[in-house]
Design a protein around this motif. Structure first.
Motif, mmCIF file in Angstrom:
data_model
loop_
_atom_site.group_PDB
_atom_site.id
_atom_site.type_symbol
_atom_site.label_atom_id
_atom_site.label_comp_id
_atom_site.label_asym_id
_atom_site.label_seq_id
_atom_site.Cartn_x
_atom_site.Cartn_y
_atom_site.Cartn_z
ATOM 1 N N LYS A 34 34.907 30.127 71.073
ATOM 2 C CA LYS A 34 34.339 30.389 69.754
ATOM 3 C C LYS A 34 33.029 31.160 69.924
ATOM 4 O O LYS A 34 32.220 30.846 70.795
ATOM 5 N N THR A 66 39.517 39.523 70.070
ATOM 6 C CA THR A 66 39.214 38.844 68.813
ATOM 7 C C THR A 66 39.563 39.768 67.651
ATOM 8 O O THR A 66 40.031 40.890 67.844
ATOM 9 N N GLY A 91 33.606 40.481 65.672
ATOM 10 C CA GLY A 91 33.988 39.310 64.900
ATOM 11 C C GLY A 91 32.813 38.606 64.261
ATOM 12 O O GLY A 91 31.650 38.826 64.613
ATOM 13 N N ASN A 92 33.134 37.750 63.291
ATOM 14 C CA ASN A 92 32.113 36.954 62.612
ATOM 15 C C ASN A 92 31.657 35.806 63.499
ATOM 16 O O ASN A 92 32.273 35.496 64.525
ATOM 17 N N CYS A 152 34.028 32.704 64.938
ATOM 18 C CA CYS A 152 35.408 33.178 65.004
ATOM 19 C C CYS A 152 36.028 32.787 66.345
ATOM 20 O O CYS A 152 35.332 32.550 67.325
#
Length: 210
Positions: free
Chosen positions: A7, A109, A192-193, A196
């Protein structure tokens, strides 16, 4: 090949041994659970299925929960890694220590979604003059023929949906691995955020540290 589900926490910066500021991305690697092991004699190839992030019971259907053995809580994310370098069994947990001795990672991702965008933002078109009287600012320009048959040329860059697609960033250098916090610090940015899901693998174009 070694790989895990992780993550993205965010970005920060540190100082290297020369006193220079280095931008890094913090990746949280909580222990992945081995959900299934596929063998070459039975399945035709060898692979390991890893699970990440527990699901609530109300979100678990019987067909989905049936692929998890007794004692393994159903996971939100599943990923199959072929030719896994480490010998594991179903139910084992694999953590951040898997990447000890590895200097570079490949990260897969989904990039941030930016919605429907024009050609200036999507492809970096220069556009026209910004002066008064100019009638061409951020338009796309010519896209094809205006006479018979009058169709657009193929492969013309036009406005459309931007982002929210799978992106692979290769050869990210590992700055530090912290087994106590289950985090990996890599140099550079990761798409990505925040929070994520990431797929991190040992870099296929770089050699590991011997």
């Amino acid at each position: 090949m070694k790989g895990l589900l992780a993550k993205k926490i965010g970005m920060t910066q540190i100082f290297d041994e020369n006193g220079n500021v280095v931008s890094i991305t913090v990746i949280l690697v909580e222990p992945n659970v081995v959900v299934a092991c596929k063998e070459k004699t039975k399945n035709g190839y060898s692979a390991v299925v890893l699970g990440f992030d527990d699901l609530k019971k109300k979100h678990i259907t019987k067909p989905y929960g049936g692929q998890f053995c007794d004692g393994i809580h159903p996971k939100r994310f599943l990923k199959e890694f072929r030719d896994f370098d480490v010998a594991v069994l179903v139910g084992d947990k694999v953590g951040v220590t898997l990447f000890e001795g590895i200097r570079f990672l490949d990260v897969i991702t989904t990039s941030k979604g930016k919605g429907f965008q024009g050609v200036v933002k999507r492809y970096g078109f220069r556009g026209g003059n910004k002066t008064h009287g100019s009638k061409f600012h951020r338009e796309i320009g010519s896209t094809g023929q205006c006479t018979t048959p009058g169709h657009n040329f193929k492969n013309i860059k036009m406005p459309g949906r931007m982002g929210f697609e799978q992106v692979t960033v290769q050869n990210l250098r590992i700055i530090q691995i912290d087994p106590n916090l289950n985090v990996i610090f890599v140099r550079g940015a990761v798409p990505g955020n925040k929070n994520c899901m990431l797929i991190i693998k040992s870099a296929i174009k770089k050699q590991r540290v011997k």
